[in-house]
Scaffold this active site. Structure first.
Site, short mmCIF file in Angstrom:
data_model
loop_
_atom_site.label_atom_id
_atom_site.label_comp_id
_atom_site.label_asym_id
_atom_site.label_seq_id
_atom_site.Cartn_x
_atom_site.Cartn_y
_atom_site.Cartn_z
N ASP A 1 31.15 47.65 -1.61
CA ASP A 1 31.57 48.79 -0.81
C ASP A 1 30.90 48.76 0.57
OD1 ASP A 1 32.90 51.11 -0.23
OD2 ASP A 1 32.03 52.28 -1.86
N ASP B 1 39.30 55.22 0.80
CA ASP B 1 39.24 56.61 0.35
C ASP B 1 40.52 57.37 0.67
OD1 ASP B 1 36.72 55.91 -0.41
OD2 ASP B 1 35.69 56.99 1.17
N GLU C 1 31.26 48.78 7.13
CA GLU C 1 32.00 49.06 8.35
C GLU C 1 31.13 49.68 9.44
OE1 GLU C 1 34.45 49.76 4.63
OE2 GLU C 1 32.71 50.80 5.50
#
Length: 756
Positions: free
Chosen positions: A414, A480, A417
């Site tokens: 995960d 998400d 970014e």
């Protein structure tokens, strides 16, 4: 980056200089170098006190032409750069009185010599795009930053796609796109996976070879141009051509890398603890046993963040309050036939016991003054692992290796970014260029470890962020999303855009990540999710097991999970094709049917592999409008047997156990004998479905390692079918036509079926 003020002026504070004409040229080995002043040079005196743009024309592979533009070439090169798989190509370079011609394969660029330089790209003698006068520019913005900009023409009716996993409109015309990874969810113009590569329905692609903040204006500043700019003193882009869009993507991934073949078990159903839910071993076991009791096959169980203590992400240590004996727990779960995935990220919170260790050894990104780069977003005092430091990589891998030794099979990688642009890297990499590139580097570190420990055939990550080359490190999921139909639709748009960048495998959070799902949405998204390349139930505050919704949700989850597992012979064959070619498993309709203009704007349906059309349902009425492409013969619904004529729109209403799942005419779909797991003998007594036979057709079978096992070959001669099995001893054949279905037993010998 927009710098124009209408058709003639520039925005306040911008200084723009366009390359005007070719003043001189030089042919070097495998390269054409052109010198383009910013003002017309009619005599030698005009060469004084004026700059020029240097243009280099090269070819890294056949049918790909590279254009490199420099203002100042002497600027020190800064890492990182994308890894490209180039070949030694000898181009054909020629000139006449009017132009220079550079040819690579069937692609050529013709550059005019006269004032107002034009570069025209032709594929098989057909014009595909041009760089017209006032296209190549040096731009200095109001902050005195330098950029190199280029514009390529957009033709009448031309549509542009790609640029990464974008949640905005599928057709990119009219959009401004910054290639800048951001953690912004699925409902904005921001994207987790930014790829500076676009494709056109005219059958070509453009790849800007820079991990920096490339900015695209797709018919948004100049409505008949795609404009792109790169910060600094240079810009390199490649024009990639092919006979069709699929060949363009194949050639792009020849250059940037093919997707790795994921393990066959990864196509089964993944179930997560969800993010902020309360869970311990008892909860996890109740989920796993609950799925088994309800006859819903489960392949992978995923532990999200709270397998570790809060505030300590990441410490790579099981929270002893909820998992007092993790190794034994994993053994118990794996005894049930499950693979195990755990959540990780590249950050170390200050409370983590690993923070002091990483700080003392210099494993984190630093500030210019030598401090560890920290902030409080996501985790208090968060530090970021510096993967340009080999010792930091070894340290990070040692923590993951311990988990693999414990029984973990793969990692959800995960984040990655929010990477700062004011950080200092161990190897001196440029922080601006590292912002996007970090996602690739982070996931490569983890993927390479999995290959080392588990073997190349077993390596897989579940990644959110990506950059160019990340397609080699499957699989990626959409981030998400919210729990509503618009978010379900935007997820599909993003996945289709993503696939057009050479990413072969993609997933999404079934029923949405944020907030709660309704039973209706859960069932409809389940249909979509189990007809995606990879399928995972995951959420934020809610458990995503189907029985928390209603009994029908259980039945829908069971039906579509078993449907997907029965399709494993087909899916594995398509996966092998994806790994070989770079063409995505989930593909936009325009990619498969570019000759049918009706497909060019479709983003609410897709092809799953070459032969299955899927149209998810995006409302609680169960209605769906879908388009069936023009083909010879009839499309037949895999679930209902209903026949559809191509070249038409349809509107239907479906219950939760059906949706449009149409098979292309004259195709073979091989259905396996197993519905309880993803890995089995795909050639053992399969059921062969033949849809609306027209002439010759065939389908290959591969094993779960991607090795060829055999094929089914069919030929129609008038009203007879000749069926030949290779590598299959016995099978059942169902022939689906507009008149209905007939069934036949087959053996390894050639079989002739009369008057089918």
């Amino acid at each position: 980056m927009k710098f124009s003020d209408g058709g003639w002026l520039f925005r306040e504070g911008f200084d723009v200089k366009f390359a005007v004409h070719v003043y001189d040229a030089r042919k070097e080995e495998n390269k054409l170098v052109l010198y383009l002043p910013y003002s017309y040079v009619g005599h030698k005196g005009a060469t004084l006190d004026g700059g020029l743009l240097t243009m280099e024309v090269t070819t890294p592979r056949s049918n790909i032409i590279g254009i490199t533009l420099y203002n100042y070439k002497g600027v020190q090169a800064k890492a990182p750069d994308f890894e490209l798989m180039t070949e030694a190509i000898t181009p054909d370079i020629s000139e006449d009185e009017q132009s220079y011609v550079f040819r690579s394969g069937d692609l050529q660029v013709v550059i005019t010599k006269e004032e107002n330089v034009t570069a025209s790209f032709y594929y098989k003698e057909q014009l595909i795009t041009q760089s017209k006068p006032r296209s190549k520019a040096l731009v200095i913005d109001p902050q005195a930053n330098t950029h190199i900009s280029e514009q390529l023409t957009l033709d009448v009716g031309e549509t542009i796609y790609g640029l990464g996993e974008r949640f905005t409109n599928f057709v990119k015309n009219g959009q401004s796109v910054d290639i800048w990874n951001a953690d912004g969810g699925t409902g904005t113009e921001q994207a987790y996976k930014n790829i500076p590569f676009y494709v056109s329905n005219k059958g070509y692609g453009v790849f800007v070879n820079s991990p920096d903040r490339v900015q695209f204006e797709v018919g948004s500043e100049k409505v008949s141009r795609v404009q792109f700019s790169n910060p600094g003193q240079s810009l390199q882009y490649f024009v990639i051509a092919g006979d069709e869009l699929k060949q363009v993507i194949q050639r792009y991934t020849d250059l940037t890398g093919k997707p790795s073949l994921p393990p066959a078990w990864s196509f089964g159903l993944w179930l997560s603890t969800s993010f902020l839910t309360d869970y311990d071993e008892q909860t996890v076991t109740s989920f796993v046993d609950g799925m088994a009791e309800r006859d819903i096959p489960l392949e992978v169980f995923h532990f999200d963040c709270l397998w570790m203590k809060e505030y300590e992400w990441c410490n790579f240590t099981w929270d002893e309050r909820t998992f007092p004996e993790p190794e034994k727990m994993l053994q118990r779960l794996k005894a049930k036939g499950l693979k195990i995935c755990v959540w990780i990220n590249p950050y170390i919170g200050q409370k983590s016991p690993l923070f002091d260790e990483g700080m003392a050894n210099g494993y984190f990104l630093k500030r210019a003054n030598g401090d560890v780069w920290q902030w409080d977003k996501w985790q208090a005092g968060l530090a970021i692992v510096d993967f340009t430091n080999p010792e930091a990589v070894a340290w990070y891998n040692s923590k993951l290796r311990a988990l693999l030794d414990m029984g973990v099979d793969c990692f959800k990688t995960d984040f990655g970014e929010r990477i700062p642009t004011d950080a200092v890297y161990y190897d001196g990499s440029d922080p601006e260029k590292m912002h996007n590139y970090y996602a690739y580097l982070y996931n490569k570190v983890v993927f390479d470890l999995l290959k080392e420990v588990k073997g190349a055939e077993e390596a897989i990550v579940f990644a959110r962020a990506a950059s160019v080359g990340s397609q080699r490190l499957p699989v990626h999921w959409g981030g998400d999303s919210t729990s509503d139909y618009p978010s379900m639709a935007e997820s599909l748009r993003a996945g289709l855009s993503f696939g057009l960048g050479g990413f072969g495998y993609w997933s999404h959070d079934i029923s949405g990540f944020e907030a709660g799902s309704t039973p209706d949405l859960y069932k409809r998204w389940t249909q979509f999710g189990l007809l995606s390349s990879h399928s995972r139930y995951h959420g934020s505050w809610e458990y995503k097991v189907p029985w928390v919704y209603d009994d029908e949700a259980v039945a829908v989850a069971k039906a579509f999970t078993k449907l997907k597992l029965s399709l494993m012979p087909y899916l594995q064959a398509q996966s092998v094709l994806t790994a070989q070619t770079g063409i995505p498993m989930m593909r936009a309709m325009v990619l498969e049917f570019p000759e049918d203009e009706m497909t060019h704007h479709l983003d609410r349906q897709y092809m799953l592999g070459e032969h299955l059309l899927v149209a998810p349902i995006f409302n609680d009425q169960g209605t769906v409008s879908f388009y069936v492409p023009k083909t010879k013969g009839h499309w037949i619904d895999y679930l209902s047997g209903k026949a559809y004529e191509g070249g038409r729109w349809y509107q239907e209403t479906y219950d939760y156990f059906h949706l449009p799942l149409l098979v292309r005419p004259n195709q073979v779909i091989i259905e396996g004998h197993e519905q309880t797991k993803a890995v089995y003998d795909y050639a053992q007594q399969p059921t062969i479905h033949l849809f609306d036979p027209q002439d010759k057709t065939a389908a290959a079978i591969y094993d779960h390692h991607g090795e060829w096992l055999g094929e089914v070959a069919v030929e129609r001669v008038d009203q007879e079918l000749i069926v030949k099995l290779t590598g299959i001893q016995q099978a059942f054949l169902h022939i689906h036509t507009t008149a209905g279905k007939t069934s036949h037993e087959l053996t390894a010998d050639q079989t002739t079926i009369k008057e089918f």
